[in-house]
Enzyme design. Structure first.
Site, mmCIF file in Angstrom:
data_model
loop_
_atom_site.group_PDB
_atom_site.id
_atom_site.type_symbol
_atom_site.label_atom_id
_atom_site.label_comp_id
_atom_site.label_asym_id
_atom_site.label_seq_id
_atom_site.Cartn_x
_atom_site.Cartn_y
_atom_site.Cartn_z
ATOM 1 N N GLY A 78 0.807 -1.215 -0.233
ATOM 2 C CA GLY A 78 -0.351 0.100 -0.004
ATOM 3 C C GLY A 78 1.034 1.139 0.398
ATOM 4 C CD GLU A 79 3.679 2.609 3.104
ATOM 5 O OE1 GLU A 79 5.130 3.283 2.027
ATOM 6 O OE2 GLU A 79 4.371 2.405 3.661
#
Lengths: 350, 350
Positions: A316-317
């Site tokens: 993610g991120e």
């Protein structure tokens, strides 16, 4: 409130720009079609931006960050405090996304749209907190319909604000302990899929916690039974504040002809909601990678978005999206910078 | 001459550096393993370079360029003059490889190891011409055994010279009208595969010319019947001068612990020869992409090199390899630059 009031006008891709890009590709010093997907991407980007030779000088990744009441159900390998701790890590430029964003000269903006604790003001942080996390969706709605609308509106407003600084390519990022549980619930609600086929290991839970995570999603969906055609209801009952913010980013960027690079499981669930609300956003979405999270391949297929690569990532991120920005920029720069056969004096036929 | 005299000593990967990189990956602020292949690549690069946290500040793509006598058999969509014309295009920075190399700050070196015409001296061009192209392999050996050795030695020497300027990551590039025909013949000779399964469309030939290209490779292999274990014989009879140069680049780089990024069909055929000559080079090879050229997937599988991505490219020049340099550098920079859990004050367990 009528949800359609939220949705800005979104134009179709620009045919003339795409035609011009396609024509130019045929004149560049390479065998016809030999740059494969880079050629089709360059034409796609021309259509999105309505520019025959688009350039991307103002790239950004926006990381929508929020907490999830469902985190109390032990669905993650990490405690809820990690959301705020990772936001601090982003702000100190120590996270994976910071490294990857530096490499493509993309700026990183963190939006606190619902972190469970207060985060001191900092450069690169935007405080648009709607609540201190969602409620536990396994027990009741994650948020009110008003909060869901407000989250979407926040995303649209963030794009408007960022556009004033220059914004020509947007990567979607997310941070929120528990958010793969919400994303899985959203995907199941919209696709009518079984939780066992969609729920994955998220941050890396073991067998026991995975089974519990599946049971939690099953219980949550049985409790709310949101209508698969009502994106706002799905978001409010089983979603997350950062996921609503991501939906708004997609709507806002598409309305401004800004290509939206989708990341992994959570941002792709947001893309499903955005497409359900406004199918006309679909051509503005570019999938970066297929993540290792179970179910991601299925939701990409549901969206009809082929991923560029599969590096077995599940962070993610915005990490996969920002990595893909290099490929997208390469596609555009090849179209713009390569010499034509005539310019280079290269023979074109036997 | 004994071929083994050509091969420099090549060390195994460095275990201590790999262990240190693996240990560090476990301390970085991300769920364990969540960066997928980027983590394994970073450990691999540590082992190649014998450096726990490798950095790549001196990247280069070397484009070995030569002509092929077999081009007179109408196996390409382009006339032979295009080899020299494309070399000029590289030198004027108008080709795809120039655009892609600029994006990753890799320098571009063109080696004329056998172009059929004289190319005026220029910055970025190295004249190491062994012959004005090979002979037509469909009628006789492409080159003498001495020329084959000389081509390999040239590649080794080019790495030595480039190392004095700083060289820590090498992408393999190729230019030579007709060279997918030679590469297919090499692959068939080494794998014992049927030409119909390996020969592809190269620059984009149609059905009739493809059938002729397959027939040409079949005829060539029947004429020479090179031993699959004798890489030098395969190179001399059905190879190319640039392919020999690429073999030398691989040997020279591996001997200096420099990671070698393999590109498409032609450079992968060179990798097959290098591995046949010296199996110990294999750990120094990193496959960038699976090209659209028929047979490339099979030869990557024969080598045991999984490609990072598949963008349906079939250009050569090192284009896929240089695109992959971004991913490889990302892997290394994530390992080096990310904060640890301790540095960032992030909780690691529930």
């Amino acid at each position: 409130m009528d949800i359609s009031d939220l949705i800005p006008p979104i134009p179709p891709l620009d045919d003339a720009a795409m035609r011009a890009a396609r024509d130019r590709q045929q004149t560049l010093t390479k065998p016809l079609g030999s740059l494969g997907h880079l050629e089709t991407l360059s034409i796609h980007l021309a259509g999105i931006t309505a520019t025959p030779r688009p350039r991307f000088a103002h790239k950004a990744v926006v990381i929508m960050s929020a907490d999830h009441g469902v985190a109390t159900e032990s669905v993650s390998a990490y405690p809820q405090e990690v959301t705020a701790q990772m936001v601090q890590n982003f702000l100190r430029r120590g996270a994976a996304i910071n490294v990857l964003a530096r490499m493509v000269a993309a700026r990183v903006l963190i939006v606190d749209i619902g972190v469970a604790s207060d985060i001191p003001p900092a450069d690169g942080l935007l405080n648009r907190k709607i609540a201190y996390g969602t409620a536990n969706m396994a027990k009741g709605a994650a948020m009110t319909p008003d909060q869901a609308s407000q989250a979407i509106r926040t995303g649209i407003e963030v794009v408007a604000q960022e556009a004033t600084r220059g914004l020509d390519m947007l990567a979607l990022g997310d941070m929120g302990i528990g958010n793969t549980t919400a994303a899985a619930a959203i995907a199941c609600a919209l696709m009518g899929a079984a939780p066992a086929d969609i729920v994955g290991r998220g941050t890396g839970v073991g067998e026991t916690r995975l089974a519990h995570k599946i049971a939690t999603v099953t219980q949550t969906l049985a409790l709310h039974r949101p209508a698969s055609t009502d994106a706002l209801e799905v978001l409010a009952t089983v979603g997350g504040l950062e996921i609503g913010g991501l939906v708004g980013l997609i709507l806002g960027a598409a309305a401004r002809r800004i290509p939206v690079v989708v990341d992994g499981f959570v941002t792709t669930a947001a893309a499903m909601l955005a497409v359900t609300l406004a199918p006309q956003v679909k051509p503005y979405l570019i999938a970066s990678h297929r993540s290792q999270e179970q179910g991601h391949a299925q939701i990409l297929a549901w969206l009809g978005l082929p991923p560029l690569f599969d590096y077995a990532m599940r962070l993610g991120e915005g990490s996969g999206a920002v990595l893909a920005m290099h490929t997208l920029e390469a596609a555009a720069r090849l179209l713009d910078e390569m010499a034509t056969f005539t310019e280079a004096g290269v023979s074109t036929d036997l």
